[in-house]
Scaffold this motif. Sequence first.
Motif, PDB file in Angstrom:
ATOM      1  N   GLY A 132       0.781  -1.222   0.000  1.00 40.24           N
ATOM      2  CA  GLY A 132       0.000   0.000   0.000  1.00 40.24           C
ATOM      3  C   GLY A 132       0.817   1.280   0.000  1.00 40.24           C
ATOM      4  N   GLU A 133       2.127   1.166  -0.008  1.00 39.96           N
ATOM      5  CA  GLU A 133       2.996   2.344   0.015  1.00 39.96           C
ATOM      6  C   GLU A 133       3.613   2.565  -1.363  1.00 39.96           C
ATOM      7  OE1 GLU A 133       6.682   4.177   2.632  1.00 39.96           O
ATOM      8  OE2 GLU A 133       5.792   2.272   3.205  1.00 39.96           O
ATOM      9  N   ARG A 134       3.638   3.825  -1.794  1.00 37.68           N
ATOM     10  CA  ARG A 134       4.221   4.166  -3.086  1.00 37.68           C
ATOM     11  C   ARG A 134       5.726   3.908  -3.046  1.00 37.68           C
ATOM     12  NH1 ARG A 134       2.641   9.705  -5.998  1.00 37.68           N
ATOM     13  NH2 ARG A 134       1.446   9.765  -4.094  1.00 37.68           N
ATOM     14  N   ALA A 135       6.228   3.270  -4.117  1.00 36.76           N
ATOM     15  CA  ALA A 135       7.645   2.910  -4.188  1.00 36.76           C
ATOM     16  C   ALA A 135       8.150   3.103  -5.613  1.00 36.76           C
ATOM     17  CB  ALA A 135       7.829   1.448  -3.767  1.00 36.76           C
ATOM     18  N   VAL A 136       9.460   3.077  -5.764  1.00 32.69           N
ATOM     19  CA  VAL A 136      10.097   3.089  -7.081  1.00 32.69           C
ATOM     20  C   VAL A 136      11.148   1.987  -7.111  1.00 32.69           C
ATOM     21  CG1 VAL A 136       9.667   5.519  -7.615  1.00 32.69           C
ATOM     22  CG2 VAL A 136      11.764   4.881  -6.408  1.00 32.69           C
ATOM     23  N   ARG A 137      11.497   1.587  -8.347  1.00 36.98           N
ATOM     24  CA  ARG A 137      12.462   0.504  -8.517  1.00 36.98           C
ATOM     25  C   ARG A 137      13.557   0.925  -9.478  1.00 36.98           C
ATOM     26  NH1 ARG A 137       9.666  -3.207 -11.508  1.00 36.98           N
ATOM     27  NH2 ARG A 137      11.297  -4.714 -11.263  1.00 36.98           N
ATOM     28  N   TRP A 138      14.745   0.376  -9.246  1.00 42.76           N
ATOM     29  CA  TRP A 138      15.814   0.509 -10.228  1.00 42.76           C
ATOM     30  C   TRP A 138      16.678  -0.724 -10.172  1.00 42.76           C
ATOM     31  CZ3 TRP A 138      16.962   2.419  -5.444  1.00 42.76           C
ATOM     32  CH2 TRP A 138      18.266   2.327  -4.980  1.00 42.76           C
ATOM     33  N   VAL A 139      17.369  -0.987 -11.289  1.00 43.17           N
ATOM     34  CA  VAL A 139      18.245  -2.145 -11.394  1.00 43.17           C
ATOM     35  C   VAL A 139      19.668  -1.631 -11.588  1.00 43.17           C
ATOM     36  CG1 VAL A 139      17.916  -2.419 -13.895  1.00 43.17           C
ATOM     37  CG2 VAL A 139      18.589  -4.390 -12.516  1.00 43.17           C
ATOM     38  N   ALA A 140      20.622  -2.332 -10.989  1.00 40.10           N
ATOM     39  CA  ALA A 140      22.028  -1.947 -11.092  1.00 40.10           C
ATOM     40  C   ALA A 140      22.869  -3.153 -11.485  1.00 40.10           C
ATOM     41  CB  ALA A 140      22.519  -1.386  -9.756  1.00 40.10           C
ATOM     42  N   ILE A 141      23.935  -2.879 -12.227  1.00 42.43           N
ATOM     43  CA  ILE A 141      24.940  -3.892 -12.533  1.00 42.43           C
ATOM     44  C   ILE A 141      26.257  -3.347 -11.999  1.00 42.43           C
ATOM     45  CG2 ILE A 141      26.120  -5.230 -14.304  1.00 42.43           C
ATOM     46  CD1 ILE A 141      23.667  -4.786 -16.101  1.00 42.43           C
ATOM     47  N   SER A 142      26.844  -4.092 -11.073  1.00 42.97           N
ATOM     48  CA  SER A 142      28.055  -3.636 -10.398  1.00 42.97           C
ATOM     49  C   SER A 142      29.180  -4.641 -10.562  1.00 42.97           C
ATOM     50  CB  SER A 142      27.789  -3.459  -8.900  1.00 42.97           C
ATOM     51  OG  SER A 142      26.668  -2.649  -8.685  1.00 42.97           O
ATOM     52  N   PRO A 143      30.358  -4.190 -11.008  1.00 39.39           N
ATOM     53  CA  PRO A 143      31.520  -5.078 -11.045  1.00 39.39           C
ATOM     54  C   PRO A 143      31.902  -5.463  -9.615  1.00 39.39           C
ATOM     55  CG  PRO A 143      31.890  -3.140 -12.393  1.00 39.39           C
ATOM     56  CD  PRO A 143      30.655  -2.884 -11.586  1.00 39.39           C
ATOM     57  N   MET A 144      32.147  -6.752  -9.395  1.00 41.36           N
ATOM     58  CA  MET A 144      32.455  -7.216  -8.047  1.00 41.36           C
ATOM     59  C   MET A 144      33.239  -8.520  -8.116  1.00 41.36           C
ATOM     60  SD  MET A 144      29.733  -8.152  -5.051  1.00 41.36           S
ATOM     61  CE  MET A 144      29.320  -6.466  -4.646  1.00 41.36           C
ATOM     62  N   ASN A 145      34.465  -8.509  -7.651  1.00 42.70           N
ATOM     63  CA  ASN A 145      35.297  -9.709  -7.566  1.00 42.70           C
ATOM     64  C   ASN A 145      35.385 -10.477  -8.883  1.00 42.70           C
ATOM     65  OD1 ASN A 145      35.661  -9.174  -4.794  1.00 42.70           O
ATOM     66  ND2 ASN A 145      33.765 -10.258  -4.304  1.00 42.70           N
ATOM     67  N   GLY A 146      35.665  -9.779  -9.965  1.00 42.69           N
ATOM     68  CA  GLY A 146      35.846 -10.437 -11.249  1.00 42.69           C
ATOM     69  C   GLY A 146      34.571 -10.855 -11.952  1.00 42.69           C
ATOM     70  N   GLN A 147      33.435 -10.424 -11.433  1.00 35.75           N
ATOM     71  CA  GLN A 147      32.165 -10.716 -12.085  1.00 35.75           C
ATOM     72  C   GLN A 147      31.252  -9.510 -11.965  1.00 35.75           C
ATOM     73  OE1 GLN A 147      30.496 -14.172 -10.251  1.00 35.75           O
ATOM     74  NE2 GLN A 147      30.433 -13.299  -8.225  1.00 35.75           N
ATOM     75  N   TYR A 148      30.047  -9.622 -12.482  1.00 36.87           N
ATOM     76  CA  TYR A 148      29.083  -8.529 -12.469  1.00 36.87           C
ATOM     77  C   TYR A 148      27.850  -8.967 -11.689  1.00 36.87           C
ATOM     78  CZ  TYR A 148      32.206  -6.997 -16.090  1.00 36.87           C
ATOM     79  OH  TYR A 148      33.337  -6.638 -16.777  1.00 36.87           O
ATOM     80  N   ARG A 149      27.487  -8.162 -10.702  1.00 37.51           N
ATOM     81  CA  ARG A 149      26.326  -8.453  -9.854  1.00 37.51           C
ATOM     82  C   ARG A 149      25.144  -7.632 -10.345  1.00 37.51           C
ATOM     83  NH1 ARG A 149      23.797  -6.295  -5.187  1.00 37.51           N
ATOM     84  NH2 ARG A 149      23.004  -7.926  -3.832  1.00 37.51           N
ATOM     85  N   ILE A 150      24.023  -8.306 -10.602  1.00 37.49           N
ATOM     86  CA  ILE A 150      22.797  -7.637 -11.021  1.00 37.49           C
ATOM     87  C   ILE A 150      21.882  -7.568  -9.805  1.00 37.49           C
ATOM     88  CG2 ILE A 150      20.825  -7.693 -12.588  1.00 37.49           C
ATOM     89  CD1 ILE A 150      23.591  -9.903 -13.535  1.00 37.49           C
ATOM     90  N   SER A 151      21.460  -6.353  -9.451  1.00 37.88           N
ATOM     91  CA  SER A 151      20.614  -6.193  -8.264  1.00 37.88           C
ATOM     92  C   SER A 151      19.409  -5.314  -8.566  1.00 37.88           C
ATOM     93  CB  SER A 151      21.424  -5.588  -7.111  1.00 37.88           C
ATOM     94  OG  SER A 151      21.993  -4.351  -7.486  1.00 37.88           O
ATOM     95  N   LEU A 152      18.299  -5.672  -7.956  1.00 36.58           N
ATOM     96  CA  LEU A 152      17.050  -4.930  -8.084  1.00 36.58           C
ATOM     97  C   LEU A 152      16.784  -4.220  -6.759  1.00 36.58           C
ATOM     98  CD1 LEU A 152      14.468  -4.309  -9.746  1.00 36.58           C
ATOM     99  CD2 LEU A 152      13.448  -6.321  -8.649  1.00 36.58           C
ATOM    100  N   HIS A 153      16.461  -2.940  -6.845  1.00 37.22           N
ATOM    101  CA  HIS A 153      16.217  -2.126  -5.651  1.00 37.22           C
ATOM    102  C   HIS A 153      14.783  -1.615  -5.676  1.00 37.22           C
ATOM    103  CE1 HIS A 153      20.614  -1.790  -4.939  1.00 37.22           C
ATOM    104  NE2 HIS A 153      20.625  -1.990  -6.244  1.00 37.22           N
TER     105      HIS A 153
END
Length: 132
Positions: free
Chosen positions: A30-51
């Motif tokens: 019931g609370e207004r929210a927003v989302r974004w996705v990030a790709i971050s280099p981390m320890n020789g790989q790429y981490r995909i995260s949803l916020h």
Amino acid sequence: MRYLTRQFALGALRRGKGIEQFLGGTEVNGERAVRWVAISPMNGQYRISLHTVQDLDDDRAGDLSEFLSLDPADEVYVGEGRELGTSVDEEEAILLAERFASAAPDHWVNYAVAGEDYMDYIRNRRDTAQGA
């Protein structure tokens, strides 16, 4: 122009810089929210995260990473987002983010720039509400 071409997005990742994309509004319990996705280099790989964070409805607040997380899976590690996957290949990381988070291929920005799209989103929402 704030959006990166595919080659520039790949280049940023290869240089060890993150990329991200504002995904728009949603609602959480019931609370207004927003989302974004990030790709971050981390320890020789790429981490995909949803916020998923609280929508502050403030067109001057552009640092999305400072917004209160509304994602229950993110409560232990506030700010890190929900991990959608990892990849050792930058092209595959982008494709995973586009598939798992419905990110648009032509809307990637450098790290910490997605907040500009959020501020535009708020301004457009206000303009639409005033015009109604």
